[in-house]
Scaffold this motif. Structure first.
Motif, mmCIF file in Angstrom:
data_model
loop_
_atom_site.group_PDB
_atom_site.id
_atom_site.type_symbol
_atom_site.label_atom_id
_atom_site.label_comp_id
_atom_site.label_asym_id
_atom_site.label_seq_id
_atom_site.Cartn_x
_atom_site.Cartn_y
_atom_site.Cartn_z
ATOM 1 N N ASP A 157 0.832 -1.209 0.000
ATOM 2 C CA ASP A 157 0.000 0.000 0.000
ATOM 3 C C ASP A 157 0.865 1.258 0.000
ATOM 4 O O ASP A 157 0.684 2.171 0.817
ATOM 5 N N ARG A 183 -0.139 -4.216 -3.717
ATOM 6 C CA ARG A 183 -0.999 -3.033 -3.762
ATOM 7 C C ARG A 183 -0.167 -1.736 -3.726
ATOM 8 O O ARG A 183 -0.485 -0.814 -2.976
ATOM 9 N N SER A 184 0.872 -1.681 -4.507
ATOM 10 C CA SER A 184 1.796 -0.547 -4.508
ATOM 11 C C SER A 184 2.165 -0.163 -5.926
ATOM 12 O O SER A 184 1.913 -0.904 -6.875
#
Length: 185
Positions: A157, A183-184
């Motif tokens: 993230d 999720r980056s």
């Protein structure tokens, strides 16, 4: 504002709106607070660290064995060396869960001309960037680092930029021998 230069220091805690400048300082064998950061724990602070050495700063199952940069902090490292060349100073202590050298969480980290070597983490990431953290890594090396995932760089993230850096002989048990991205960007 605090300025440290050419000294041996224990842990630094930098809180809201603090400015800390550190030059040519050695941080060795430090153990973190319950929140992490064996050598430095930063919350809403601005730290600039130059030409300093971090050795055997133990995470003790927390985030950021060396530095925990959290809650809207800005943490800059230039020409620093991070290593854990031998076992922890107290065998009852455990390794960092993530961010064996540096954890950037909800903050900004800038890492330039730094060398990371011989660091182990439980989960991953000698450098861990998470929870809306942002990091820029330039002309740095990651060598002989290990963990279960993303041994050198663990991203979750977050947003990370890596430029002209070297990842060599890093090892992960599961995935991302050098880098793990979730999720980056």
């Amino acid at each position: 504002s605090v300025n440290l230069s050419a000294v041996e220091k224990d842990q630094i805690v930098a809180q809201l709106n603090s400015q800390v400048n550190v030059t040519s300082t050695n941080f060795h064998d430090n153990i973190p607070t319950e929140y992490g950061g064996g050598a430095m724990y930063c919350v809403g602070a601005n730290i600039v660290v130059k030409a300093s050495t971090f050795r055997r700063n133990i995470g003790s199952n927390s985030l950021g064995g060396g530095i925990m940069c959290s809650d809207k902090s800005t943490c800059s490292f230039d020409a620093c060396e991070f290593s854990n060349p031998s076992s922890p100073i107290d065998l009852t202590l455990s390794l960092s869960s993530k961010g064996g050298a540096i954890t950037v969480d909800r903050s900004f980290g800038y890492i330039k001309d730094c060398h990371f070597h011989d660091i182990k983490t439980k989960t991953g990431g000698v450098v861990s960037v998470s929870t809306d953290g942002t990091a820029e890594i330039e002309t740095s090396t990651f060598q002989k680092c290990s963990g279960s995932e993303g041994a050198a760089l663990y991203m979750e993230d977050s947003t990370v930029s890596v430029i002209d850096s070297t990842f060599k002989n890093n090892f992960a048990i599961y995935d991302g021998g050098a880098i793990r991205i979730s999720r980056s960007s």
